[in-house]
Design a protein around this motif. Structure first.
Motif, PDB file in Angstrom:
ATOM      1  N   ASP A  77       0.726  -1.057   0.267  1.00  0.00           N
ATOM      2  CA  ASP A  77       0.084   0.359  -0.099  1.00  0.00           C
ATOM      3  C   ASP A  77       0.601   1.270  -0.460  1.00  0.00           C
ATOM      4  OD1 ASP A  77      -2.335  -1.981   0.299  1.00  0.00           O
ATOM      5  OD2 ASP A  77      -1.946  -1.273   1.721  1.00  0.00           O
ATOM      6  N   LYS A  78       1.676   1.104   0.438  1.00  0.00           N
ATOM      7  CA  LYS A  78       2.780   2.476   0.973  1.00  0.00           C
ATOM      8  C   LYS A  78       3.187   3.008  -0.199  1.00  0.00           C
ATOM      9  CE  LYS A  78       6.671   4.831   4.194  1.00  0.00           C
ATOM     10  NZ  LYS A  78       6.706   3.942   5.225  1.00  0.00           N
ATOM     11  N   TYR A  79       4.351   1.284  -0.851  1.00  0.00           N
ATOM     12  CA  TYR A  79       5.270   1.703  -1.924  1.00  0.00           C
ATOM     13  C   TYR A  79       5.291   1.275  -3.360  1.00  0.00           C
ATOM     14  CZ  TYR A  79       7.981   2.608   1.908  1.00  0.00           C
ATOM     15  OH  TYR A  79       9.306   3.225   3.168  1.00  0.00           O
ATOM     16  N   TYR A  80       3.847   0.774  -3.310  1.00  0.00           N
ATOM     17  CA  TYR A  80       3.269   0.650  -5.003  1.00  0.00           C
ATOM     18  C   TYR A  80       3.295   1.427  -6.366  1.00  0.00           C
ATOM     19  CZ  TYR A  80       1.869  -2.775  -8.288  1.00  0.00           C
ATOM     20  OH  TYR A  80       1.934  -3.738 -10.199  1.00  0.00           O
ATOM     21  N   SER A  81       2.084   2.480  -5.560  1.00  0.00           N
ATOM     22  CA  SER A  81       2.959   3.429  -6.320  1.00  0.00           C
ATOM     23  C   SER A  81       2.835   4.784  -6.386  1.00  0.00           C
ATOM     24  CB  SER A  81       1.089   4.038  -6.549  1.00  0.00           C
ATOM     25  OG  SER A  81       0.940   4.477  -4.715  1.00  0.00           O
ATOM     26  N   LEU A  82       3.967   4.556  -5.777  1.00  0.00           N
ATOM     27  CA  LEU A  82       5.205   5.211  -6.000  1.00  0.00           C
ATOM     28  C   LEU A  82       6.359   4.749  -6.627  1.00  0.00           C
ATOM     29  CD1 LEU A  82       7.313   7.493  -4.625  1.00  0.00           C
ATOM     30  CD2 LEU A  82       8.475   6.078  -2.695  1.00  0.00           C
ATOM     31  N   ILE A  83       6.942   3.445  -6.578  1.00  0.00           N
ATOM     32  CA  ILE A  83       7.561   2.803  -7.650  1.00  0.00           C
ATOM     33  C   ILE A  83       7.622   2.833  -8.850  1.00  0.00           C
ATOM     34  CG2 ILE A  83       8.805   0.959  -8.119  1.00  0.00           C
ATOM     35  CD1 ILE A  83       9.762   2.238  -5.219  1.00  0.00           C
ATOM     36  N   GLU A  84       8.270   3.153  -9.852  1.00  0.00           N
ATOM     37  CA  GLU A  84       7.997   3.396 -11.349  1.00  0.00           C
ATOM     38  C   GLU A  84       9.422   2.374 -12.044  1.00  0.00           C
ATOM     39  OE1 GLU A  84       6.684   6.834 -13.032  1.00  0.00           O
ATOM     40  OE2 GLU A  84       5.856   7.751 -11.574  1.00  0.00           O
ATOM     41  N   ILE A  85       8.737   2.411 -13.177  1.00  0.00           N
ATOM     42  CA  ILE A  85      10.453   1.218 -13.646  1.00  0.00           C
ATOM     43  C   ILE A  85      11.077   2.449 -14.250  1.00  0.00           C
ATOM     44  CG2 ILE A  85      10.564  -0.319 -15.657  1.00  0.00           C
ATOM     45  CD1 ILE A  85       8.395  -1.754 -14.949  1.00  0.00           C
ATOM     46  N   SER A  86      12.452   2.089 -14.729  1.00  0.00           N
ATOM     47  CA  SER A  86      13.420   3.077 -15.042  1.00  0.00           C
ATOM     48  C   SER A  86      13.685   4.775 -14.390  1.00  0.00           C
ATOM     49  CB  SER A  86      12.905   3.750 -16.685  1.00  0.00           C
ATOM     50  OG  SER A  86      12.698   2.222 -17.251  1.00  0.00           O
ATOM     51  N   LYS A  87      12.675   4.462 -12.972  1.00  0.00           N
ATOM     52  CA  LYS A  87      13.063   6.028 -12.276  1.00  0.00           C
ATOM     53  C   LYS A  87      14.261   5.192 -10.958  1.00  0.00           C
ATOM     54  CE  LYS A  87      10.571   8.469 -13.906  1.00  0.00           C
ATOM     55  NZ  LYS A  87       8.977   9.419 -13.615  1.00  0.00           N
ATOM     56  N   VAL A  88      14.899   6.180 -10.802  1.00  0.00           N
ATOM     57  CA  VAL A  88      16.354   6.087  -9.573  1.00  0.00           C
ATOM     58  C   VAL A  88      15.543   6.560  -8.451  1.00  0.00           C
ATOM     59  CG1 VAL A  88      18.625   6.604  -9.200  1.00  0.00           C
ATOM     60  CG2 VAL A  88      17.569   5.682 -11.417  1.00  0.00           C
ATOM     61  N   TYR A  89      15.956   5.743  -6.743  1.00  0.00           N
ATOM     62  CA  TYR A  89      15.425   5.817  -5.417  1.00  0.00           C
ATOM     63  C   TYR A  89      16.461   5.641  -4.771  1.00  0.00           C
ATOM     64  CZ  TYR A  89      10.771   5.307  -7.463  1.00  0.00           C
ATOM     65  OH  TYR A  89       9.407   5.517  -8.374  1.00  0.00           O
ATOM     66  N   TYR A  90      16.079   6.243  -3.545  1.00  0.00           N
ATOM     67  CA  TYR A  90      17.221   6.691  -2.457  1.00  0.00           C
ATOM     68  C   TYR A  90      16.055   5.228  -1.282  1.00  0.00           C
ATOM     69  CZ  TYR A  90      19.941  10.007  -3.442  1.00  0.00           C
ATOM     70  OH  TYR A  90      21.243  11.215  -4.207  1.00  0.00           O
ATOM     71  N   ILE A  91      17.075   3.714  -1.093  1.00  0.00           N
ATOM     72  CA  ILE A  91      16.799   3.131   0.014  1.00  0.00           C
ATOM     73  C   ILE A  91      17.411   2.811   0.755  1.00  0.00           C
ATOM     74  CG2 ILE A  91      15.814   0.386  -0.282  1.00  0.00           C
ATOM     75  CD1 ILE A  91      15.052   0.727  -3.361  1.00  0.00           C
ATOM     76  N   SER A  92      16.469   3.079   2.187  1.00  0.00           N
ATOM     77  CA  SER A  92      17.513   2.365   3.471  1.00  0.00           C
ATOM     78  C   SER A  92      16.262   1.760   4.219  1.00  0.00           C
ATOM     79  CB  SER A  92      17.487   3.794   3.937  1.00  0.00           C
ATOM     80  OG  SER A  92      16.323   4.320   4.044  1.00  0.00           O
ATOM     81  N   LYS A  93      17.120   1.006   5.238  1.00  0.00           N
ATOM     82  CA  LYS A  93      17.396  -0.084   6.434  1.00  0.00           C
ATOM     83  C   LYS A  93      15.741  -1.008   5.273  1.00  0.00           C
ATOM     84  CE  LYS A  93      17.048   4.033   9.568  1.00  0.00           C
ATOM     85  NZ  LYS A  93      16.457   4.581  10.394  1.00  0.00           N
TER      86      LYS A  93
END
Length: 646
Positions: free
Chosen positions: A273-289
Motif C-alpha cells: 500500500d505504501k510503495y507500489y504506486s510510488l515505484i516506477e520502472i526505470s526511475k532511480v530511488y534512495y532506499i534504506s533500512k
C-alpha cells in the motif's frame, strides 16, 4: 569507469562486474621476465587501522593480511573474516564481501600478502562495534614474495596508540592520494597521512539531507544495520494476493540495479500500500533500512547472494540526479548453449522474433483463465528456441516487425527439447537500447533473415538416430532415423496430407469437471459417474480421440489426434459432433469426408511404447495448422540451394 587497473608487477584484481557476478581480470603490463627483475618496495599505511577504528574514511590504504578465518554456521555463501595490519596496529574487524571469496578459495588472498583496499564500507553494529566490509581490493604483493609479518604490530585498543617509528631511508611523508594506477618501475608507497581523521570528498553521492553515505548494492549483507543505496528499478511485478489458513495477504517484487550489482526487493501487505504506486520502472530511488536475507534462487536469476524485504522502517525517496546509474544488467547466453543448461535454470537470452503464434487461452488448475502466446527466437548461433509469454505480455506482444526480444530471468524447460517460459519475475524488453541488440539486428538484416535456423525446442532427444538436428522431417526420415527409440520422446514437424480418418470410437463421454477428462459411466438413471472424481453428474462433455493416417511423398504414418488437434482437422468442436452423431448420421459422415485429403503442417511426438510385450511407435499430433505456403516455399527453396552447393 568500472575497469580495474593493473598494479605494480601486473597483479590480479577482482571486482563486482556489471552483470552482478564476480569477474577475475588478469593484467600483464610488463613481461614475466621483467617482473622477476623489478624490485618492488611496499610500505604499509601506518595509522590507517587507528583511523578506521575511529570511523574515519581512509583513502586506498595498503595493509597486510595477518590472518583469514572462515565464519562457520552460515547457511548462505561462505564468509571470511580478516585480521589486517598497517605495520603499527592490527584489527580483526574486516569482513570480505562475498564476491571476493574466490580470491581466498584460489589462495590469491592469503596470510602475509599485501593489499591495496580500493573500496570499503564501514558499518556500525548494534553494540557499537565497527566492521569494515572490503568491497574491492588488489593484491599488490603476494604472500610468497613477503618474508612474514611486517613490523611488530599490536592489536589496536582505542586510546592506546603505538608511536610511529621514523624511517631515515624513506622520503618525507605526503598526504594520501587516491591512486588507481601504478608505474611498474616505481615503488608502491603508502606513507602516514595527514588526512587521517578528516572526511575526504566521497566518490559516491550523499542521501537527501546528508545523513549517510550511499553504499553500493554489492556491499549489502545481513550484518549491516544502517545503509542507503541509490538504484534504478529495472523490473516491477504486479500485485499478487494469497489466501490460506493463516489469513490473506498481498505482495509485489522489484529488481533494482546500481553500478556494482543488482538485487531483488519484495514488499508485503502494508509496504504494498505504501510503495507500489510510488515505484516506477526505470526511475532511480534512495532506499534504506530494508531487511536482507539469503536469496531464494528458485525465484530469481540475479547475481546476488542476498535479497531484500521492505519493512516498517524502510525509506524510499525518488532521486532526480541519476544519469550515472545503469539500466538493466543482462548476462546473456546464446541459444545454442541452452542445450547444455540444466532443466529449470533461470537464464537471460536475446534473439530475433523469427515467428510467433496467435494468443490463446488456457485454464489453470485453479480454474483461472490465462492468456498464452509462443514466440520463436533466433540468435547468431543459428539456433531457434520457443519462448512462452503469459498474461498481459502475451496479449500485447506484436512480432510482426520481427523485433529483437531480450528476456532477463526466463525459466528453461526440457519440454520438447529446450524451451523457455517468461516468469512473473522476468523482465522482457523489445528492441532494447543495448549493444547486443544492435549487433543482432545488423546480423539478421544482413544474413540471418535468410536462415531457416535449427530448433532446440523440437530436437530429437534419443540417441542412435542419424541425420541432422533440424525438427523438419519427412515421414520416411522419421522411420529411417529411428526417432522415438531413445529414452525421451522425439518431436518433429512435417507437411502431410490426411488420407484416412477412423470415425469409429473417435469420441467418448467425459467428466464435465474443468480439470478432469476421464470417461464417465452412464448410470442409466439420467446420471453419469466419474470414478476419478467419485461423483455423479447430470451431464457430460464429449472428448475426441481421432485416429488418422497421414502421408507425404515418401511414406505414411498412423497418428493420434486429441481434442484440440482433432477439432482443428475436422473443423468442428467435439460437442457439436457428438450431437450430430446422435441426430444426423449422414451429416456426421460428411464432416469426416470433407476432412480427407486436406494438408496440414503437423508437429508430432513419437515414442516407442510397450503393451502386452509388444513394442510399437506411438505418434501423437501435438499441433496441426494449415500450411503457410509462403513460408513453406521459402524453406523448400533454401533446401534446394543448400543441396545444390553440396
Amino acid at each position: 569507469k568500472h575497469g580495474a587497473r593493473a598494479g605494480a608487477g601486473g597483479g590480479q584484481s577482482w571486482r563486482h562486474g556489471e552483470s552482478g557476478g564476480t569477474q577475475h581480470i588478469h593484467h600483464y603490463p610488463v613481461s614475466r621476465t621483467r617482473l622477476n627483475t623489478v624490485k618492488m618496495t611496499v610500505k604499509l599505511s601506518e595509522g590507517a587501522i587507528e583511523a578506521l577504528s575511529k570511523g574515519n574514511e581512509v583513502s586506498s590504504p595498503v595493509l597486510q593480511v595477518v590472518n583469514i578465518r572462515r565464519i562457520e554456521g552460515s547457511s548462505g555463501p561462505a564468509r571470511f573474516r580478516l585480521m589486517m595490519s598497517d605495520g603499527l596496529n592490527t584489527m580483526s574487524s574486516f569482513m570480505l564481501a562475498t564476491q571476493l571469496n574466490p580470491m581466498v578459495e584460489q589462495n590469491i588472498l592469503a596470510t602475509n600478502c599485501i593489499c591495496l583496499i580500493k573500496r570499503n564500507v564501514l558499518n556500525v553494529l548494534k553494540d557499537g562495534r565497527r566492521v569494515v566490509i572490503i568491497v574491492d581490493l588488489e593484491v599488490v604483493k603476494s604472500a610468497d614474495d613477503v618474508d612474514g609479518k611486517i613490523g611488530d604490530p599490536t592489536p589496536y585498543v582505542e586510546g592506546q596508540t603505538k608511536p610511529q617509528q621514523p624511517s631515515v631511508s624513506n622520503p618525507p611523508a605526503r598526504p594520501f592520494q587516491q591512486r588507481n594506477t601504478y608505474n611498474s618501475d616505481a615503488s608502491v608507497s603508502r606513507a602516514p597521512s595527514k588526512d587521517f581523521g578528516r572526511k575526504p570528498n566521497p566518490s559516491l553521492p550523499n542521501t537527501p539531507g546528508g545523513s549517510s553515505k550511499v553504499v553500493p548494492i554489492a556491499s549489502l549483507n545481513p550484518y549491516q544495520s544502517k545503509w542507503t543505496i541509490r538504484a534504478r528499478v529495472t523490473n516491477k511485478s504486479s500485485i499478487r494476493t494469497w489466501s490460506n489458513s493463516r489469513g490473506d495477504g498481498k505482495l509485489f517484487s522489484m529488481e533494482i540495479v546500481d553500478e556494482s550489482g543488482e538485487i531483488r526487493v519484495t514488499g508485503f501487505n502494508e509496504q504494498v500500500d505504501k510503495y507500489y504506486s510510488l515505484i516506477e520502472i526505470s526511475k532511480v530511488y534512495y532506499i534504506s533500512k530494508g531487511t536482507l536475507k539469503i536469496a531464494n534462487k528458485q525465484y530469481t536469476s540475479l547475481k546476488n547472494d542476498y535479497e531484500m524485504t521492505l519493512n516498517s522502517d524502510t525509506s524510499i525517496i525518488p532521486c532526480d540526479d541519476a544519469q550515472d546509474v545503469p539500466m538493466v544488467q543482462f548476462d546473456f547466453i546464446s541459444i545454442a548453449e541452452l542445450e547444455n543448461k540444466d532443466k529449470d535454470s533461470v537464464v537471460d537470452v536475446i534473439g530475433i522474433c523469427k515467428s510467433f503464434d496467435e494468443v490463446s487461452k488456457i485454464t489453470t488448475k485453479a480454474n483461472r483463465e490465462v492468456s498464452k502466446r509462443t514466440v520463436n527466437l533466433m540468435d547468431m548461433s543459428g539456433k531457434v528456441v520457443t519462448a512462452t509469454l503469459w498474461g498481459e505480455e502475451a496479449e500485447k506482444f506484436d512480432g510482426s516487425t520481427q523485433p529483437v526480444l531480450a528476456i532477463k530471468g526466463a525459466r528453461l524447460s526440457d519440454f520438447g527439447g529446450r524451451s523457455l517460459s517468461v516468469l512473473f519475475s522476468s523482465t522482457m524488453m523489445l528492441n532494447p537500447d543495448i549493444p547486443e541488440a544492435y549487433k543482432l539486428r545488423g546480423w539478421f538484416d544482413a544474413e540471418g533473415h535468410a536462415m531457416e535456423g535449427q530448433s532446440v525446442s523440437e530436437m530429437k532427444g534419443g540417441s542412435g538416430a542419424s541425420g541432422g538436428n533440424t525438427s523438419w522431417k519427412t515421414l520416411s526420415e522419421v522411420k529411417a532415423e529411428n526417432l522415438g527409440h531413445g529414452e525421451k520422446a522425439d518431436y518433429f514437424t512435417c507437411v502431410a496430407t490426411i488420407v484416412f480418418l477412423r470415425k469409429e470410437n473417435c469420441m467418448y463421454q467425459a467428466c464435465p469437471s474443468q480439470d478432469c477428462n476421464k470417461k464417465v459411466v452412464d448410470q442409466q438413471n439420467g446420471l453419469f459417474r466419474c470414478e476419478k472424481c467419485d461423483r455423479e453428474f447430470p451431464n457430460f462433455k464429449y472428448r475426441l480421440i481421432l485416429s488418422a493416417n497421414i502421408a507425404d511423398f515418401g511414406d505414411n504414418q498412423w497418428v493420434t489426434c486429441f481434442q484440440e488437434s482433432a477439432e482443428a482437422i475436422l473443423g468442428q468442436n467435439a460437442g457439436y459432433l457428438g450431437e450430430l452423431r446422435d441426430s444426423n448420421e449422414q451429416a456426421f459422415e460428411e464432416v469426416f469426408q470433407n476432412a480427407n485429403f486436406t494438408t496440414y503442417t503437423f508437429r508430432n511426438r513419437v515414442k516407442l511404447e510397450t503393451y502386452n510385450d509388444e513394442s510399437r511407435i506411438k505418434a501423437t499430433v501435438v499441433d496441426a495448422k494449415p500450411v503457410d505456403h509462403k513460408e513453406y516455399s521459402k524453406r523448400l527453396i533454401m533446401n534446394i540451394r543448400k543441396h545444390a552447393t553440396q
